[in-house]
Design a protein around this motif. Structure first.
Motif, PDB file in Angstrom:
ATOM      1  N   VAL A  12       0.535  -1.256   0.060  1.00 18.20           N
ATOM      2  CA  VAL A  12      -0.114   0.073  -0.045  1.00 18.20           C
ATOM      3  C   VAL A  12       0.991   1.097   0.031  1.00 18.20           C
ATOM      4  N   SER A  13       0.610   2.132  -0.971  1.00 15.85           N
ATOM      5  CA  SER A  13       1.415   3.394  -0.993  1.00 15.85           C
ATOM      6  C   SER A  13       0.426   4.565  -0.256  1.00 15.85           C
ATOM      7  N   VAL A  14       1.168   5.165   0.642  1.00 17.85           N
ATOM      8  CA  VAL A  14       0.501   6.119   1.561  1.00 17.85           C
ATOM      9  C   VAL A  14       0.887   7.404   1.325  1.00 17.85           C
ATOM     10  N   LEU A  15       0.137   8.396   1.035  1.00 18.10           N
ATOM     11  CA  LEU A  15       0.391   9.899   0.974  1.00 18.10           C
ATOM     12  C   LEU A  15       0.172  10.627   2.258  1.00 18.10           C
ATOM     13  N   ILE A  16       1.063  11.046   3.232  1.00 25.37           N
ATOM     14  CA  ILE A  16       0.827  11.856   4.483  1.00 25.37           C
ATOM     15  C   ILE A  16       0.941  13.276   4.275  1.00 25.37           C
ATOM     16  N   VAL A  17      -0.109  13.919   4.561  1.00 28.20           N
ATOM     17  CA  VAL A  17      -0.302  15.318   4.139  1.00 28.20           C
ATOM     18  C   VAL A  17      -0.461  16.002   5.492  1.00 28.20           C
ATOM     19  N   ASP A  18       0.623  17.015   5.802  1.00 26.72           N
ATOM     20  CA  ASP A  18       0.551  17.788   7.314  1.00 26.72           C
ATOM     21  C   ASP A  18       1.727  18.825   6.745  1.00 26.72           C
ATOM     22  N   ASP A  19       1.251  19.956   7.451  1.00 28.87           N
ATOM     23  CA  ASP A  19       2.230  21.245   7.094  1.00 28.87           C
ATOM     24  C   ASP A  19       3.466  21.221   8.114  1.00 28.87           C
ATOM     25  N   GLN A  20       3.192  20.241   9.208  1.00 24.67           N
ATOM     26  CA  GLN A  20       4.319  20.200  10.292  1.00 24.67           C
ATOM     27  C   GLN A  20       5.311  19.118  10.068  1.00 24.67           C
ATOM     28  N   GLN A  21       6.614  19.338   9.842  1.00 23.47           N
ATOM     29  CA  GLN A  21       7.367  18.048   9.495  1.00 23.47           C
ATOM     30  C   GLN A  21       7.502  17.033  10.503  1.00 23.47           C
ATOM     31  N   LYS A  33       3.436  18.720   2.245  1.00 21.66           N
ATOM     32  CA  LYS A  33       3.736  19.582   3.168  1.00 21.66           C
ATOM     33  C   LYS A  33       2.185  20.593   3.154  1.00 21.66           C
ATOM     34  N   SER A  34       1.406  20.236   2.178  1.00 19.23           N
ATOM     35  CA  SER A  34       0.025  20.955   2.185  1.00 19.23           C
ATOM     36  C   SER A  34      -0.747  20.551   1.184  1.00 19.23           C
ATOM     37  N   GLY A  35      -2.057  20.613   1.276  1.00 18.88           N
ATOM     38  CA  GLY A  35      -3.035  20.049   0.265  1.00 18.88           C
ATOM     39  C   GLY A  35      -2.536  20.457  -1.096  1.00 18.88           C
ATOM     40  N   ARG A  36      -2.208  21.643  -1.427  1.00 17.54           N
ATOM     41  CA  ARG A  36      -1.743  21.808  -2.839  1.00 17.54           C
ATOM     42  C   ARG A  36      -0.550  20.914  -3.344  1.00 17.54           C
ATOM     43  N   ASP A  37       0.465  20.640  -2.317  1.00 18.59           N
ATOM     44  CA  ASP A  37       1.792  19.878  -2.768  1.00 18.59           C
ATOM     45  C   ASP A  37       1.096  18.481  -3.031  1.00 18.59           C
ATOM     46  N   ALA A  38      -0.070  18.038  -2.038  1.00 17.98           N
ATOM     47  CA  ALA A  38      -0.593  16.608  -1.957  1.00 17.98           C
ATOM     48  C   ALA A  38      -1.189  16.447  -3.550  1.00 17.98           C
ATOM     49  N   LEU A  39      -1.888  17.411  -3.983  1.00 22.33           N
ATOM     50  CA  LEU A  39      -2.356  17.378  -5.274  1.00 22.33           C
ATOM     51  C   LEU A  39      -1.344  17.005  -6.404  1.00 22.33           C
ATOM     52  N   GLY A  40      -0.328  17.778  -6.474  1.00 16.10           N
ATOM     53  CA  GLY A  40       0.789  17.547  -7.201  1.00 16.10           C
ATOM     54  C   GLY A  40       1.336  16.315  -7.143  1.00 16.10           C
ATOM     55  N   LYS A  41       1.466  15.736  -6.048  1.00 16.82           N
ATOM     56  CA  LYS A  41       2.241  14.420  -5.810  1.00 16.82           C
ATOM     57  C   LYS A  41       1.118  13.389  -5.983  1.00 16.82           C
ATOM     58  N   LEU A  42      -0.174  13.479  -5.815  1.00 19.51           N
ATOM     59  CA  LEU A  42      -1.177  12.598  -6.460  1.00 19.51           C
ATOM     60  C   LEU A  42      -1.085  12.401  -7.957  1.00 19.51           C
ATOM     61  N   GLU A  43      -0.564  13.284  -8.774  1.00 17.00           N
ATOM     62  CA  GLU A  43      -0.653  13.370 -10.205  1.00 17.00           C
ATOM     63  C   GLU A  43       0.593  12.418 -10.631  1.00 17.00           C
ATOM     64  N   LYS A  44       1.712  12.607  -9.708  1.00 14.59           N
ATOM     65  CA  LYS A  44       2.862  11.889 -10.235  1.00 14.59           C
ATOM     66  C   LYS A  44       3.045  10.551  -9.676  1.00 14.59           C
ATOM     67  N   SER A  45       2.327  10.204  -8.527  1.00  8.87           N
ATOM     68  CA  SER A  45       2.513   8.893  -7.835  1.00  8.87           C
ATOM     69  C   SER A  45       1.281   8.027  -7.769  1.00  8.87           C
ATOM     70  N   VAL A  86      -0.810   6.432  -5.448  1.00  9.25           N
ATOM     71  CA  VAL A  86      -1.165   6.362  -4.027  1.00  9.25           C
ATOM     72  C   VAL A  86      -2.421   5.482  -3.605  1.00  9.25           C
ATOM     73  N   ASP A  87      -2.348   4.807  -2.638  1.00 13.59           N
ATOM     74  CA  ASP A  87      -3.698   3.862  -2.361  1.00 13.59           C
ATOM     75  C   ASP A  87      -4.457   4.450  -1.284  1.00 13.59           C
ATOM     76  N   LEU A  88      -3.784   5.463  -0.271  1.00 12.41           N
ATOM     77  CA  LEU A  88      -4.564   6.026   0.894  1.00 12.41           C
ATOM     78  C   LEU A  88      -3.671   7.185   1.018  1.00 12.41           C
ATOM     79  N   ILE A  89      -4.860   8.186   1.506  1.00 13.71           N
ATOM     80  CA  ILE A  89      -4.203   9.574   1.861  1.00 13.71           C
ATOM     81  C   ILE A  89      -4.673   9.647   3.367  1.00 13.71           C
ATOM     82  N   ILE A  90      -3.376  10.270   4.133  1.00 15.83           N
ATOM     83  CA  ILE A  90      -3.627  10.445   5.713  1.00 15.83           C
ATOM     84  C   ILE A  90      -3.499  12.058   5.659  1.00 15.83           C
ATOM     85  N   SER A  91      -4.605  12.713   5.941  1.00 16.95           N
ATOM     86  CA  SER A  91      -4.083  14.261   5.884  1.00 16.95           C
ATOM     87  C   SER A  91      -4.771  14.802   7.143  1.00 16.95           C
TER      88      SER A  91
END
Length: 127
Positions: A7-16, A38-50, A52-57
């Motif tokens: 499972v590929s997981v995308l973690i979205v949070d502005d705090q490192q 690091k942001s919702g906008r960043d996450a959308l960009g990564k979704l396009e390129k990767s 992803v099976d699960l988003i944790i935001s």
């Protein structure tokens, strides 16, 4: 539930630090394919390129909040069915209702344990 390592997981949070905690817990649960945004906008960009099976935001982020990200994902033809776990310090009933109405797969309130995160992920994939 699919095998965690598959499972590929995308973690979205502005705090490192929060991304680091999430990543650490996911690694303990057997997840190996973890992408960070690091942001919702960043996450959308990564979704396009990767793949992803699960988003944790996180909910509260600058630029684009977690709920805005959720709505964009749900409105997308490509990602509309993607499992989405909202992580937030906001435990107010109206926020939970708003997230459910927006199509969240599950919801977790900070602070949380590795066990709780694992249970929420299992619930998502057993639906």
């Amino acid at each position: 539930m699919p095998k965690a390592s598959a499972v590929s997981v995308l973690i979205v949070d502005d705090q490192q630090s929060m991304r680091g905690i999430c990543k650490y817990i996911l690694t303990q649960l057997g997840f190996t394919n973890i992408i960070e945004a690091k942001s919702g906008r960043d996450a959308l960009g990564k979704l396009e390129k990767s793949n992803v099976d699960l988003i944790i935001s996180d909910w509260n982020m600058p630029q684009m909040t977690g709920i805005e990200l959720l709505r964009k994902v749900r409105a997308s033809e490509e990602f509309g069915d993607l499992p989405f776990l909202m992580v937030t310090a906001e435990a107010q009933q109206e926020n939970i209702i708003e997230a459910v109405k927006s199509g969240v797969s599950n919801y977790i309130v900070k602070p949380f344990t590795a066990e709780t995160l694992g249970q929420k992920i299992n619930q998502i994939f057993s639906k």
